[in-house]
Design an enzyme around this catalytic site. Structure first.
Site, short mmCIF file in Angstrom:
data_model
loop_
_atom_site.label_atom_id
_atom_site.label_comp_id
_atom_site.label_asym_id
_atom_site.label_seq_id
_atom_site.Cartn_x
_atom_site.Cartn_y
_atom_site.Cartn_z
N ASP A 172 33.73 29.61 -1.35
CA ASP A 172 34.14 28.27 -1.77
C ASP A 172 34.41 27.37 -0.57
OD1 ASP A 172 34.06 29.48 -4.28
OD2 ASP A 172 36.21 29.80 -4.33
N GLU B 235 31.26 24.21 -12.59
CA GLU B 235 32.45 24.16 -11.75
C GLU B 235 32.12 23.51 -10.42
OE1 GLU B 235 33.56 28.26 -11.53
OE2 GLU B 235 32.08 28.75 -9.99
#
Length: 342
Positions: free
Chosen positions: A51, A222
């Site tokens: 991420d 997402e």
């Protein structure tokens, strides 16, 4: 993997080569700048750094990642975007409401003379992943949590994760995020809401932008990222199960920041290929020449999942224009390097 094992044993490591001293203040001590790097090959950070988010501040680039051996918010620094060196945990202390061990997807923005970090953590009260905020005088931190509870926590929608700040051309700041509906078998949506000028609280009401309904997205979208070019808002996002080679990147466009957004017909635009599996959780930044780049993580094909592999940090040149986003890759061969600084 060698770096990962050394880091687990010593708590200190070099990313993409070389050792690094850690000062008593926790800041990384970078070597003096060298000649401009002409080419690079992915991954630029061959270690577990999921991420990823990159912020340019001063003459340095700061990368932040989901929690791991580097602490709550692993942090690395670079002058040229190719050679990265590890620094101290950017968020060494979590808020009182947050349980340790599940600190995800940090992103940072500079507002009103300070740096504001948004992160996801487990809310003890609701037992859901929720969004917190922290501040620091420097991009390396240490960031200090703000508030007695989460900034965003849609517990009834499964929680709230993947916060991403955006500063519009008119100077107004916004926060994007995703409801964690897949945790409860619900649909997932991307939201946006105005931020207060200092970024520490929200104003107005949230607006739902898009939700999962395309086949490639599966049960989840997402990692929202907003980028503006030529009066068009490009909403990048990831879809599919993160721990598989189905994870990929898509985008949608709108003429107004709150939409309506239309998903691109060519989605997904960054998918598994060759030795690269599950590319995603992207964000966009610009190098020293103003060229936009996509930073994202990916597994190595055949080594997908935390039990057998790790998600390394990678870069791809990206362009925006005429309502289209164009990105090559995922690449593993030598590519023209980013321009680190002007």
């Amino acid at each position: 993997m060698v770096w990962l094992l050394l880091s687990m044993l010593t708590g200190v490591g070099a990313l993409a080569g070389g050792g690094i001293p850690i000062s008593q203040s926790g800041a990384a001590t970078l070597a003096p700048p060298s000649a401009q790097v002409r080419t690079f090959s992915n991954p630029v950070l061959d270690a577990n750094f999921p991420d990823p988010f990159i912020l340019r501040a001063g003459g340095l680039y700061h990368a932040y990642a989901t929690n791991g051996v580097g602490g709550n918010v692993p942090h690395a620094v670079s002058r040229d975007l190719v050679t990265w060196e590890r620094s101290a945990d950017a968020l060494p202390t979590l808020a009182a409401w947050a349980e340790p061990g599940l600190t995800w997807a940090p992103e940072v923005i500079g507002l009103r003379g300070q740096f504001v970090l948004y992160y996801t953590a487990r809310d003890q009260r609701s037992d859901r992943q929720c969004i917190g905020v922290a501040v620091a005088a420097q991009p390396a931190g240490p960031f200090q949590p703000v508030g007695k509870g989460p900034l965003v926590c849609q517990a009834e929608l499964g929680g709230s994760i993947d916060a991403s700040p955006f500063l519009d051309s008119d100077g107004r700041a916004y926060l994007l995020w995703k409801n964690d509906g897949n945790a409860l078998g619900l649909s997932t949506q991307l939201f946006i809401q105005p931020l207060a000028p200092d970024g520490l609280s929200l104003s107005g009401a949230p607006t739902a932008l898009i939700q999962n309904f395309q086949l490639w997205e599966g049960s989840v979208i997402e990692a929202p990222t907003l980028y503006k070019q030529g009066g068009v808002y490009y909403l990048l996002y990831s879809g599919g199960p993160f721990d598989s080679d189905l994870y990929a990147v898509g985008y949608a466009t709108a003429s107004r920041i709150t939409g309506p957004y239309r998903k691109a017909a060519e989605n997904p635009v960054l998918v598994s290929r060759g030795e690269v599996a599950g590319p995603g959780h992207q964000s966009v930044f610009s190098d020293g020449s103003g060229q936009p780049w996509l930073v994202y993580h990916a597994w190595t094909t055949g080594l997908v999942g935390d039990q057998v592999g790790y998600r390394s940090m990678r870069l791809e040149r990206v362009s925006f224009g005429g309502g289209r986003m164009r990105v090559g890759g995922p690449t593993t061969s030598p590519q023209p390097a980013p321009r680190g600084n002007p």
